[in-house]
Design an enzyme around this catalytic site. Structure first.
Site, PDB file in Angstrom:
ATOM      1  N   ARG A  27       0.835  -1.206   0.000  1.00  0.00           N
ATOM      2  CA  ARG A  27       0.000   0.000   0.000  1.00  0.00           C
ATOM      3  C   ARG A  27       0.871   1.257   0.000  1.00  0.00           C
ATOM      4  O   ARG A  27       1.716   1.424   0.894  1.00  0.00           O
ATOM      5  CB  ARG A  27      -0.906  -0.018   1.236  1.00  0.00           C
ATOM      6  CG  ARG A  27      -1.699   1.217   1.476  1.00  0.00           C
ATOM      7  CD  ARG A  27      -2.844   1.325   0.519  1.00  0.00           C
ATOM      8  NE  ARG A  27      -3.727   2.436   0.869  1.00  0.00           N
ATOM      9  CZ  ARG A  27      -4.515   3.041  -0.014  1.00  0.00           C
ATOM     10  NH1 ARG A  27      -4.539   2.644  -1.281  1.00  0.00           N
ATOM     11  NH2 ARG A  27      -5.292   4.031   0.371  1.00  0.00           N
ATOM     12  N   GLY A  41      -6.955   0.358   6.940  1.00  0.00           N
ATOM     13  CA  GLY A  41      -7.875   1.444   6.597  1.00  0.00           C
ATOM     14  C   GLY A  41      -9.238   0.906   6.199  1.00  0.00           C
ATOM     15  O   GLY A  41      -9.705  -0.102   6.737  1.00  0.00           O
ATOM     16  N   GLU A  92     -14.775 -20.404  27.133  1.00  0.00           N
ATOM     17  CA  GLU A  92     -13.919 -21.245  27.994  1.00  0.00           C
ATOM     18  C   GLU A  92     -13.289 -20.427  29.128  1.00  0.00           C
ATOM     19  O   GLU A  92     -12.180 -20.691  29.572  1.00  0.00           O
ATOM     20  CB  GLU A  92     -12.881 -22.010  27.164  1.00  0.00           C
ATOM     21  CG  GLU A  92     -13.579 -22.980  26.214  1.00  0.00           C
ATOM     22  CD  GLU A  92     -12.698 -23.988  25.557  1.00  0.00           C
ATOM     23  OE1 GLU A  92     -11.685 -24.366  26.164  1.00  0.00           O
ATOM     24  OE2 GLU A  92     -13.040 -24.432  24.449  1.00  0.00           O
TER      25      GLU A  92
HETATM   26  N1  COS Z   1      -8.992 -29.333  37.954  1.00  0.00           N
HETATM   27  C1  COS Z   1      -9.555 -30.141  38.873  1.00  0.00           C
HETATM   28  N2  COS Z   1     -10.256 -29.672  39.922  1.00  0.00           N
HETATM   29  C2  COS Z   1     -10.395 -28.335  40.037  1.00  0.00           C
HETATM   30  C3  COS Z   1      -9.832 -27.444  39.101  1.00  0.00           C
HETATM   31  C4  COS Z   1      -9.096 -27.993  38.021  1.00  0.00           C
HETATM   32  N3  COS Z   1      -8.546 -27.198  37.105  1.00  0.00           N
HETATM   33  N4  COS Z   1     -10.145 -26.180  39.452  1.00  0.00           N
HETATM   34  C5  COS Z   1     -10.877 -26.274  40.588  1.00  0.00           C
HETATM   35  N5  COS Z   1     -11.018 -27.577  40.926  1.00  0.00           N
HETATM   36  C6  COS Z   1     -11.697 -28.107  42.130  1.00  0.00           C
HETATM   37  C7  COS Z   1     -11.038 -27.544  43.357  1.00  0.00           C
HETATM   38  O1  COS Z   1      -9.948 -28.337  43.762  1.00  0.00           O
HETATM   39  C8  COS Z   1     -12.154 -27.586  44.376  1.00  0.00           C
HETATM   40  O2  COS Z   1     -12.262 -28.893  44.870  1.00  0.00           O
HETATM   41  P1  COS Z   1     -12.584 -29.200  46.440  1.00  0.00           P
HETATM   42  O3  COS Z   1     -14.019 -28.885  46.633  1.00  0.00           O
HETATM   43  O4  COS Z   1     -12.282 -30.661  46.613  1.00  0.00           O
HETATM   44  O5  COS Z   1     -11.689 -28.299  47.219  1.00  0.00           O
HETATM   45  C9  COS Z   1     -13.399 -27.313  43.525  1.00  0.00           C
HETATM   46  O6  COS Z   1     -13.038 -27.635  42.167  1.00  0.00           O
HETATM   47  C10 COS Z   1     -13.838 -25.875  43.599  1.00  0.00           C
HETATM   48  O7  COS Z   1     -12.762 -25.088  43.174  1.00  0.00           O
HETATM   49  P2  COS Z   1     -12.721 -23.499  43.350  1.00  0.00           P
HETATM   50  O8  COS Z   1     -12.994 -23.165  44.776  1.00  0.00           O
HETATM   51  O9  COS Z   1     -11.469 -22.980  42.738  1.00  0.00           O
HETATM   52  O10 COS Z   1     -13.956 -23.078  42.453  1.00  0.00           O
HETATM   53  P3  COS Z   1     -14.791 -21.751  42.449  1.00  0.00           P
HETATM   54  O11 COS Z   1     -16.192 -22.074  42.769  1.00  0.00           O
HETATM   55  O12 COS Z   1     -14.100 -20.678  43.188  1.00  0.00           O
HETATM   56  O13 COS Z   1     -14.851 -21.379  40.867  1.00  0.00           O
HETATM   57  C11 COS Z   1     -14.136 -20.444  38.834  1.00  0.00           C
HETATM   58  C12 COS Z   1     -13.832 -21.129  40.175  1.00  0.00           C
HETATM   59  C13 COS Z   1     -14.877 -19.139  38.892  1.00  0.00           C
HETATM   60  C14 COS Z   1     -12.737 -20.176  38.354  1.00  0.00           C
HETATM   61  C15 COS Z   1     -14.894 -21.450  37.945  1.00  0.00           C
HETATM   62  O14 COS Z   1     -16.252 -21.489  38.277  1.00  0.00           O
HETATM   63  C16 COS Z   1     -14.731 -21.149  36.475  1.00  0.00           C
HETATM   64  O15 COS Z   1     -13.710 -21.489  35.859  1.00  0.00           O
HETATM   65  N6  COS Z   1     -15.765 -20.528  35.865  1.00  0.00           N
HETATM   66  C17 COS Z   1     -15.758 -20.280  34.445  1.00  0.00           C
HETATM   67  C18 COS Z   1     -16.484 -21.353  33.731  1.00  0.00           C
HETATM   68  C19 COS Z   1     -16.224 -21.252  32.277  1.00  0.00           C
HETATM   69  O16 COS Z   1     -15.099 -21.178  31.828  1.00  0.00           O
HETATM   70  N7  COS Z   1     -17.280 -21.250  31.489  1.00  0.00           N
HETATM   71  C20 COS Z   1     -17.125 -21.127  30.082  1.00  0.00           C
HETATM   72  C21 COS Z   1     -18.058 -21.987  29.368  1.00  0.00           C
HETATM   73  S1  COS Z   1     -17.627 -23.622  29.270  1.00  0.00           S
HETATM   74  S2  COS Z   1     -17.001 -23.762  27.404  1.00  0.00           S
END
Ligand code: COS
Length: 387
Positions: free
Chosen positions: A276, A347, A371
């Protein structure tokens, strides 16, 4: 530290690059306009071994390492996010999840067929009132006289949902209702054999998405859908862990795909800046254009290294929850900025579908959302550091 790719990684990268450039690229604009991708592309990805990803050869997979799989996603993402997204859901979210949590019978029954592309998978977590707050899903599973479960509820934005023949569905188990919210969740393998499966209704999501227009996004309703006992994945009450660990795999795939989009933006800008001419010379001679290109390259390299670090750690058997969220957060944000700058640099041409940067700009926003949004990645990062 070794920054060179190994022989096997170079093999997968080159195979994916050739496939993406020769077979996907020529169709990308047409697929975006038509709102679908031809099934032949899925068959071709299966034939080349892409769909088998990191699944062991014993289960019909390709036995790649995680870095090779990331390289495949990067090459596909460079030409079409819809095709890359199809594969990330099928291979990383669903197959890797079955491989990690399934028993031998489940693995034998589903993984070889999925690696051959004869059975497409989808991951049904999101609901109208449960997106980021995944633990609050309302879909229920009721025990049916010891024989199995009846599923009731609604799932939305399920990628591959209409073409899939197997779904991982997350539901709240009635018998666990005294437990904490996330401990009630159970994952089920749900066969989707025909459009009119008993108790399952699948339709295309209403409305036109901003990007990923060739992807299949479904709305799925379960109405007393019966599932046998043998279809529980990972055990009753383990569903939240199953869901989160699957997202660990999927998020790395999304981050790698974002690096591919970012690379495509840079390639397009370099070419355009040389061709360009304005004010009597190529626009690449102007310092502001050079600054854009330099920043795009620096952030691309940083994003790529974060993605490769997370993949490399997976290959060492290390936990990568923190590193994968960092990679997804950084790579998708960097690519959103790169795509925005790419449209600006082109542009008015960049504002129309005459050039592919317009599609990259629409597609990349999705990677920053699905995700786990940018905000969710920051929550995961902070929680890992503060706990
Ligand atoms: N692998 C295995 N276990 C997991 C993990 C992982 N990556 N992450 C968390 N866990 C387990 C924890 O160990 C915990 O277990 P215990 O109860 O035995 O202690 C439990 O899951 C809860 O974990 P945590 O307290 O971290 O979860 P929260 O409720 O605080 O939630 C978020 C965490 C917000 C990060 C979660 O709900 C999340 O990722 N949300 C987004 C969902 C998403 O991506 N949606 C998109 C659509 S799907 S395509």
């Amino acid at each position: 530290m070794n920054f060179f790719l190994g022989e096997e990684q170079l093999h997968w990268q080159s195979l994916a690059c050739t496939f993406a450039q020769e077979r996907v690229q020529p169709l990308a604009r047409e697929m975006d306009e038509a709102g679908q991708m031809p099934h032949t592309l899925i068959e071709e990805m299966a034939t080349r071994g892409f769909l088998g990803g990191t699944i062991p050869k014993a289960w019909g997979g390709s036995g790649m390492d995680a870095l090779s799989l990331a390289l495949v996603y990067e090459e596909l993402g460079r030409v079409c996010s819809s095709v890359r997204g199809f594969m990330t859901v099928h291979t990383s979210l669903v197959m890797q999840c079955i491989n990690q949590w399934g028993n031998d019978e489940q693995k034998q029954r589903y993984l070889p067929l999925m690696a051959r592309g004869e059975l497409i998978g989808c991951y049904a977590l999101t609901e109208p009132d449960a997106g980021s707050d995944a633990a609050s899903i309302q879909t229920t599973a009721r025990s049916e006289g010891g024989l199995g479960y009846a599923l009731n509820g609604e799932k939305i934005w399920i990628t591959n949902g209409n073409i899939a023949r197997i779904a991982i569905v997350f539901a709240r188990l009635h018998t666990l209702q005294e437990k904490k919210q996330h401990e009630q969740i159970t994952a089920f393998l749900v066969p989707l054999n025909a459009a009119e499966d008993a108790g399952i209704k699948r339709t295309r999501m209403p409305g036109e998405p901003l990007g990923h227009r060739a992807s299949d996004h479904a709305h799925i309703v379960f109405n007393d859908c019966f599932i046998g006992h043998e279809m529980v994945l990972g055990g009753e009450g383990m569903g939240f862990k199953v869901a989160m660990s699957a997202l660990d795999h999927g998020r790395l795939g999304v981050a790698a795909g974002a690096v591919g989009v970012h690379q495509a933006c840079l390639d397009a800008c370099i070419q355009f800046a040389k061709e360009r001419k304005q004010f009597g010379k190529p626009i690449g001679d102007f310092e502001m254009i050079q600054s854009t290109i330099a920043e795009m390259k620096a952030s691309l390299d940083a994003a790529r290294l974060l993605v490769y670090r997370s993949a490399w750690m997976k290959d060492q058997g290390l936990s990568t929850k923190l590193e994968t969220s960092i990679a997804k957060y950084f790579a998708t944000n960097a690519a959103v900025k790169a795509a925005s700058e790419a449209v600006l640099l082109h542009g008015a041409r960049g504002y129309s579908n005459e050039y592919p940067v317009e599609r990259y700009y629409r597609d990349i926003k999705g990677l920053q959302i699905y995700e786990g949004t940018e905000h969710i990645q920051k929550i995961v990062i902070a929680k890992e550091l503060l706990r």
